[in-house]
Structure formats: C-alpha cells, structure tokens
Design an enzyme around this catalytic site. Structure first.
Site, PDB file in Angstrom:
ATOM      1  N   LYS A 193       0.856  -1.178   0.000  1.00  0.00           N
ATOM      2  CA  LYS A 193       0.000   0.000   0.000  1.00  0.00           C
ATOM      3  C   LYS A 193       0.898   1.238   0.000  1.00  0.00           C
ATOM      4  O   LYS A 193       1.629   1.488   0.960  1.00  0.00           O
ATOM      5  CB  LYS A 193      -0.913   0.005   1.226  1.00  0.00           C
ATOM      6  CG  LYS A 193      -1.761   1.268   1.306  1.00  0.00           C
ATOM      7  CD  LYS A 193      -2.779   1.225   2.417  1.00  0.00           C
ATOM      8  CE  LYS A 193      -3.510   2.557   2.492  1.00  0.00           C
ATOM      9  NZ  LYS A 193      -4.593   2.552   3.480  1.00  0.00           N
ATOM     10  N   LYS A 246      -2.032  -1.703  -3.943  1.00  0.00           N
ATOM     11  CA  LYS A 246      -2.895  -0.534  -3.948  1.00  0.00           C
ATOM     12  C   LYS A 246      -2.059   0.729  -4.061  1.00  0.00           C
ATOM     13  O   LYS A 246      -1.089   0.853  -3.311  1.00  0.00           O
ATOM     14  CB  LYS A 246      -3.698  -0.529  -2.635  1.00  0.00           C
ATOM     15  CG  LYS A 246      -4.571   0.672  -2.420  1.00  0.00           C
ATOM     16  CD  LYS A 246      -5.067   0.702  -0.999  1.00  0.00           C
ATOM     17  CE  LYS A 246      -5.845   1.998  -0.807  1.00  0.00           C
ATOM     18  NZ  LYS A 246      -6.042   2.345   0.548  1.00  0.00           N
TER      19      LYS A 246
HETATM   20  C1  PBG Z   1      -7.645   3.654   5.220  1.00  0.00           C
HETATM   21  C2  PBG Z   1      -7.846   3.506   3.750  1.00  0.00           C
HETATM   22  C3  PBG Z   1      -7.605   4.419   2.714  1.00  0.00           C
HETATM   23  C4  PBG Z   1      -8.046   3.809   1.546  1.00  0.00           C
HETATM   24  C5  PBG Z   1      -8.492   2.547   1.885  1.00  0.00           C
HETATM   25  N1  PBG Z   1      -8.352   2.366   3.242  1.00  0.00           N
HETATM   26  C6  PBG Z   1      -7.109   5.810   2.768  1.00  0.00           C
HETATM   27  C7  PBG Z   1      -5.742   6.108   3.171  1.00  0.00           C
HETATM   28  O1  PBG Z   1      -4.904   5.247   3.404  1.00  0.00           O
HETATM   29  O2  PBG Z   1      -5.495   7.310   3.321  1.00  0.00           O
HETATM   30  C8  PBG Z   1      -8.038   4.451   0.183  1.00  0.00           C
HETATM   31  C9  PBG Z   1      -9.054   3.925  -0.777  1.00  0.00           C
HETATM   32  C10 PBG Z   1      -9.313   4.785  -1.966  1.00  0.00           C
HETATM   33  O3  PBG Z   1      -8.624   5.790  -2.245  1.00  0.00           O
HETATM   34  O4  PBG Z   1     -10.264   4.454  -2.678  1.00  0.00           O
HETATM   35  N2  PBG Z   1      -6.341   3.744   5.611  1.00  0.00           N
HETATM   36 ZN    ZN Z   2      -5.937   4.610   7.679  1.00  0.00          ZN
END
Ligand code: PBG
Ligand code: ZN
Length: 322
Positions: A193, A246
């Site tokens: 991520k 992701k």
């Molecule tokens: C929570 C989370 C996020 C996303 C999924 N879970 C946001 C982030 O990490 O700031 C992003 C999903 C998206 O952009 O569609 N941490």
């Molecule tokens: Zn988060």
C-alpha cells in the site's frame, strides 16, 4: 508472413482466443456507511458514490445483490464528535461499522462482507495509528487494530482487511482473531500500500484526512518495488491469506511481480482517484466510460489480479450482464 489477423477477423474468433476475461465474481464494491439517519450524501469528488446511513443502505445493497458481484468492502464514518485520539469507535461493539456489518449480514447473508481495519476514520487527528508528539506509534497501535478486527468479526464480518500499514499487524491480528475463536476468518492484507495522491477523493468520502503531516512514515514510497515484494512476503509469513496491491493502475508492475512470485490470491484496489479521473473525463465526453473502464479492469486482471476492489464494480457488472 505470419498472419495474426486470421484470429482477429470477427468477434466470435476474437472471443474464442481471448486470453483474459473478467467475471462479476472478481469484484468487490467499497461502500461508505455514515452514522446518522436518512442520509444519502453524494461524495463531491466521486461522481455517483454516496455515503449512506444504515437505514438507507438497502438502496445500494439491493444493487450489489442484483449485480451478482462477490461482495462489499465496508468503510464506516462515525460522527465527528465521536472521534477521539485513540479512535475508540473503531473497536466499539456498537460502532458505526459494527452496526453496518450486523445489518448487512442479517439482511444480505449472500453478500461477502469485508471490513477495512484502520483507525484513520475514527481518530480526531486522522492518522492510521496512535499519535504521540507528532509521531505515529507502531507497537501501541497494534492492540487497537486487534480489538477492531475482533469486534468486526464478532459483528459478522466475513473477512478482515488491515490497511493501516503498521509493522507486525498481520501476525498480531491473526493471533487476536484465533484467540477470540475466529480461526476461519481470512485476512486480506493491504500489503503493498503506497503513500499515494490517488487516495484524495476517498479521504473526502471517509472523512479521514490527516490533520497534520502525511502518511509517508507508514505507507510505502512508490519508488520502491523491492520493498513492496518484501512487505508482501512478510505479510504472507505473518499469516495473510490474500495480499493486496494498492493503487492499481500506476502499480501494475508490482501487481505482476506479486502474482508471479507468490502463490496466494492477489487483490488489487482500484482506488478513488483512479475512479474519479475516469469519471471526470467521461462526464466531459472526452473518453468512452465503458470502454475505458473495461480496458483498465482487464489490465489489472492481465497483470495477475484475482480480486478487484473497485468503485466501477456495479457499472461494470451492469455492462457485463447486458
Ligand atoms: C484507510 C484507507 C484508505 C483507503 C483505503 N483504506 C485511505 C488512506 O490510506 O489514506 C483508500 C481507498 C481509496 O482511495 O479508494 N487507511
Ligand atoms: Zn488509515
């Protein structure tokens, strides 16, 4: 001369030799559930995406059910006044996400219900972990994530998806789930991520922007493919059943390497910013939405995704069922 065009001459032959196909079963649709009553609030930066209160959830769940996609990823949004430093609504047995999961599993048992596990929607500072003197603490955050995962499993979640990026969380959560009697609840780890500007619209949707700094001290640097593979390997060692890459489109190289290197299912999250860019261009009439979305989703599948989490899921399913 090699005549490639023999197999391109008509649609029947082209379909016959197609190497990559999408199935509606590949898709998971993210939903935003907000505390309160009678709310269906549009997310400005994500056309056709809404925050629903539980009493209005049927509208979207009926569409999910009719589309035959596999399931939903649930994001709960507590009231602002219920947020605190430790994100305690994240692991409250009557928190918004727990109530949403109970509602979904009671009324739509056939929809797979995956829950994101992270504190950022619930903390007053908007960071994914406990903050002290401006630092996001790793080890102090782990027990809170464990509590959140267990409380969601108790509420009926079918799968737990930790997205916080604290080190050691997969092992901690696996142990916590096992000890609470949830040995059979799989973990889908947000493993690779990246700290990405593509999450911008999501943070509007989930009210989860950090109020100071950024997430670069815990999410990954997008310059680092080797580190991504290392994170994935570590999450698998710690007990992840499914690993995720992701965002999707700018990270197809990572996705491809992940699918070639690891023999477990790979998920990809086609995130909010990716969705909004396609939507914006489509609304201007600059691109053909159906064709662009199909091309993007096929690219994810071609790169090795087994599971695609996407805001396009319902549209795509509709086009595929047509
Ligand atoms: C929570 C989370 C996020 C996303 C999924 N879970 C946001 C982030 O990490 O700031 C992003 C999903 C998206 O952009 O569609 N941490
Ligand atoms: Zn988060």
């Amino acid at each position: 001369m090699k005549r490639f065009r023999r197999l391109r001459q008509n649609e029947i032959i082209r379909d016959l030799v197609k190497e990559t196909r999408l199935s509606v079963k590949d898709f998971i649709y993210p939903i935003f559930v907000i505390d309160g009553e009678n709310i269906k609030a549009p997310v400005d930066s994500m056309p056709n995406v809404y925050q629903y209160s539980i009493d209005r959830l049927d509208e979207i769940l009926e569409q999910v059910k009719a589309s035959n996609i596999s399931g939903v990823m649930v994001f709960g949004i507590p009231k602002v006044e219920d947020k605190d430093e430790y994100g305690s609504q994240a692991y409250a047995q009557n928190g918004i996400t727990q109530r949403a999961v109970r509602y979904i599993k009671t009324n739509y048992p056939e929809i797979l219900c995956i829950t994101d596990v992270c504190l950022c929607e619930y903390t007053s500072h908007g960071h994914c972990g406990v903050v002290k003197d401006g630092e996001i603490l790793n080890d102090e955050t782990l027990p809170l994530l464990c509590d959140m995962a267990v409380s969601l499993a108790k509420a009926g979640a079918d799968m737990i998806a930790p997205s916080d990026m604290m080190d050691g969380r997969i092992m901690a959560i696996r142990n916590a789930l096992d000890n609470a009697g949830f040995k059979n609840i799989p973990i889908m780890a947000y493993s690779a991520k990246f700290a990405s500007a593509y999450y911008g619209p999501f943070r509007d949707a989930a009210h989860s922007s950090p109020c100071f700094g950024d997430r670069k001290s815990y999410q990954m640097d997008f310059s680092n493919p080797k580190e991504a593979l290392n994170e994935i390997a570590t999450d698998i060692e710690e007990g992840a059943d499914i690993v995720m890459v992701k965002p999707a489109l700018a990270y197809l190289d990572i996705l491809k390497e992940a699918s070639q290197n690891f023999n477990i299912p790979i998920a990809v999250y086609n995130v909010s910013g990716e969705y909004s860019m396609v939507k914006a261009a489509s609304m201007q009439g600059w691109v053909d939405e159906k064709k662009i979305v199909t091309e993007n989703l096929i690219a994810m599948k071609r790169a090795g995704a087994n599971i695609i989490i996407t805001y396009h899921a319902l549209d795509m399913a509709k086009w595929m069922n047509e």
